[in-house]
Design a protein around this motif. Sequence first.
Motif, PDB file in Angstrom:
ATOM      1  N   THR A  14       0.857  -1.184   0.000  1.00 29.21           N
ATOM      2  CA  THR A  14       0.000   0.000   0.000  1.00 29.21           C
ATOM      3  C   THR A  14       0.891   1.232   0.000  1.00 29.21           C
ATOM      4  O   THR A  14       2.083   1.149   0.276  1.00 29.21           O
ATOM      5  CB  THR A  14      -0.903   0.027   1.250  1.00 29.21           C
ATOM      6  OG1 THR A  14      -0.073   0.047   2.410  1.00 29.21           O
ATOM      7  CG2 THR A  14      -1.818  -1.178   1.292  1.00 29.21           C
ATOM      8  N   CYS A  15       0.311   2.358  -0.289  1.00 32.75           N
ATOM      9  CA  CYS A  15       1.094   3.587  -0.349  1.00 32.75           C
ATOM     10  C   CYS A  15       1.244   4.180   1.050  1.00 32.75           C
ATOM     11  O   CYS A  15       0.296   4.725   1.612  1.00 32.75           O
ATOM     12  CB  CYS A  15       0.440   4.604  -1.279  1.00 32.75           C
ATOM     13  SG  CYS A  15       1.456   6.086  -1.480  1.00 32.75           S
ATOM     14  N   ARG A  30       2.380   9.515   4.465  1.00 32.86           N
ATOM     15  CA  ARG A  30       1.854   9.151   3.141  1.00 32.86           C
ATOM     16  C   ARG A  30       1.762  10.370   2.240  1.00 32.86           C
ATOM     17  O   ARG A  30       1.300  11.430   2.637  1.00 32.86           O
ATOM     18  CB  ARG A  30       0.468   8.540   3.294  1.00 32.86           C
ATOM     19  CG  ARG A  30      -0.201   8.170   1.970  1.00 32.86           C
ATOM     20  CD  ARG A  30      -1.574   7.537   2.157  1.00 32.86           C
ATOM     21  NE  ARG A  30      -1.499   6.333   2.951  1.00 32.86           N
ATOM     22  CZ  ARG A  30      -2.044   6.198   4.176  1.00 32.86           C
ATOM     23  NH1 ARG A  30      -2.731   7.188   4.712  1.00 32.86           N
ATOM     24  NH2 ARG A  30      -1.927   5.077   4.830  1.00 32.86           N
ATOM     25  N   GLN A  62       0.585  10.383  -1.836  1.00 30.64           N
ATOM     26  CA  GLN A  62       0.268   9.651  -3.063  1.00 30.64           C
ATOM     27  C   GLN A  62      -0.455  10.577  -4.012  1.00 30.64           C
ATOM     28  O   GLN A  62      -1.096  11.533  -3.588  1.00 30.64           O
ATOM     29  CB  GLN A  62      -0.539   8.391  -2.775  1.00 30.64           C
ATOM     30  CG  GLN A  62      -1.892   8.613  -2.145  1.00 30.64           C
ATOM     31  CD  GLN A  62      -2.551   7.295  -1.749  1.00 30.64           C
ATOM     32  OE1 GLN A  62      -1.897   6.290  -1.536  1.00 30.64           O
ATOM     33  NE2 GLN A  62      -3.862   7.315  -1.655  1.00 30.64           N
ATOM     34  N   THR A  93      -1.840  11.124  -8.464  1.00 31.21           N
ATOM     35  CA  THR A  93      -1.962  10.736  -9.864  1.00 31.21           C
ATOM     36  C   THR A  93      -1.341  11.876 -10.654  1.00 31.21           C
ATOM     37  O   THR A  93      -1.736  13.034 -10.505  1.00 31.21           O
ATOM     38  CB  THR A  93      -3.439  10.533 -10.255  1.00 31.21           C
ATOM     39  OG1 THR A  93      -3.992   9.512  -9.424  1.00 31.21           O
ATOM     40  CG2 THR A  93      -3.556  10.127 -11.709  1.00 31.21           C
ATOM     41  N   SER A 103      -0.215   6.590 -11.595  1.00 33.13           N
ATOM     42  CA  SER A 103      -0.160   6.555 -10.132  1.00 33.13           C
ATOM     43  C   SER A 103       1.245   6.873  -9.641  1.00 33.13           C
ATOM     44  O   SER A 103       2.235   6.441 -10.220  1.00 33.13           O
ATOM     45  CB  SER A 103      -0.568   5.181  -9.615  1.00 33.13           C
ATOM     46  OG  SER A 103      -1.910   4.940  -9.903  1.00 33.13           O
ATOM     47  N   TYR A 104       1.303   7.642  -8.565  1.00 31.04           N
ATOM     48  CA  TYR A 104       2.563   8.000  -7.923  1.00 31.04           C
ATOM     49  C   TYR A 104       2.421   7.734  -6.428  1.00 31.04           C
ATOM     50  O   TYR A 104       1.405   8.086  -5.827  1.00 31.04           O
ATOM     51  CB  TYR A 104       2.895   9.487  -8.138  1.00 31.04           C
ATOM     52  CG  TYR A 104       4.088   9.929  -7.340  1.00 31.04           C
ATOM     53  CD1 TYR A 104       5.365   9.818  -7.852  1.00 31.04           C
ATOM     54  CD2 TYR A 104       3.936  10.403  -6.043  1.00 31.04           C
ATOM     55  CE1 TYR A 104       6.468  10.178  -7.101  1.00 31.04           C
ATOM     56  CE2 TYR A 104       5.028  10.765  -5.283  1.00 31.04           C
ATOM     57  CZ  TYR A 104       6.295  10.650  -5.811  1.00 31.04           C
ATOM     58  OH  TYR A 104       7.381  10.999  -5.055  1.00 31.04           O
ATOM     59  N   CYS A 105       3.446   7.125  -5.837  1.00 29.84           N
ATOM     60  CA  CYS A 105       3.482   6.919  -4.389  1.00 29.84           C
ATOM     61  C   CYS A 105       4.890   7.205  -3.905  1.00 29.84           C
ATOM     62  O   CYS A 105       5.864   6.713  -4.483  1.00 29.84           O
ATOM     63  CB  CYS A 105       3.093   5.481  -4.044  1.00 29.84           C
ATOM     64  SG  CYS A 105       3.190   5.145  -2.265  1.00 29.84           S
ATOM     65  N   THR A 155       7.264   6.063  -2.159  1.00 30.82           N
ATOM     66  CA  THR A 155       7.648   4.795  -1.529  1.00 30.82           C
ATOM     67  C   THR A 155       9.028   4.834  -0.905  1.00 30.82           C
ATOM     68  O   THR A 155       9.335   4.025  -0.034  1.00 30.82           O
ATOM     69  CB  THR A 155       7.622   3.659  -2.574  1.00 30.82           C
ATOM     70  OG1 THR A 155       8.359   4.085  -3.728  1.00 30.82           O
ATOM     71  CG2 THR A 155       6.206   3.313  -2.973  1.00 30.82           C
ATOM     72  N   ASP A 177       9.896   8.677  -4.786  1.00 28.72           N
ATOM     73  CA  ASP A 177       9.585   7.278  -5.069  1.00 28.72           C
ATOM     74  C   ASP A 177      10.866   6.515  -5.416  1.00 28.72           C
ATOM     75  O   ASP A 177      11.956   7.087  -5.455  1.00 28.72           O
ATOM     76  CB  ASP A 177       8.508   7.134  -6.154  1.00 28.72           C
ATOM     77  CG  ASP A 177       8.958   7.506  -7.552  1.00 28.72           C
ATOM     78  OD1 ASP A 177      10.164   7.752  -7.782  1.00 28.72           O
ATOM     79  OD2 ASP A 177       8.096   7.554  -8.446  1.00 28.72           O
ATOM     80  N   GLY A 224      -3.753  14.486  -5.603  1.00 31.05           N
ATOM     81  CA  GLY A 224      -3.355  13.479  -4.635  1.00 31.05           C
ATOM     82  C   GLY A 224      -3.752  13.844  -3.237  1.00 31.05           C
ATOM     83  O   GLY A 224      -4.592  14.720  -3.010  1.00 31.05           O
TER      84      GLY A 224
END
Length: 164
Positions: A37-38, A44, A46, A48, A53-55, A57, A75, A154
Amino acid sequence: MKPIHTIAALFALSILAQSCVKETQEMAEEVGLAPATCGTDGARLQATVGGASYCATAQVIATGGNGSVLVSGLDLTGGAVVVQFDDLAVGTHAITAAENGVMYMSMGSTYVVGPDQTGSITITEHNADTHRLKATFEATVMNTASGLLKSVSGNVDVIYTLQE
């Protein structure tokens, strides 16, 4: 090599590199090095970006002071999203070239809110005692070198540290 062959080879290499990044992300999730999951509550970011999609991470950093907060997310491919909150009151605030802000960076290209782009930040929760900030954002950003536009939307859920 003929120019068309060079272009085709470069295109094939870029597709291969992107699929390797995706496979690396999936493998990292499978072995537990990266979450499926992000992020987590309080850490967090996250989004778009241009439909993708961007997270964040790899890293989420949130720092605040003097009534503002800066949230930066990175990321695993080196892409970054940065959101500047100039007003921490719960509610919707305008994003312009002069106030609040969103920046997206990927593969050496930087996209920012320019004079003709706008957006909004909606702060849904801010607790000054615990330094918890939850918000959504949406904006159009522009690469000033190429003029290319991207939409970015986001959310963030962070606990920020105070910088005096």
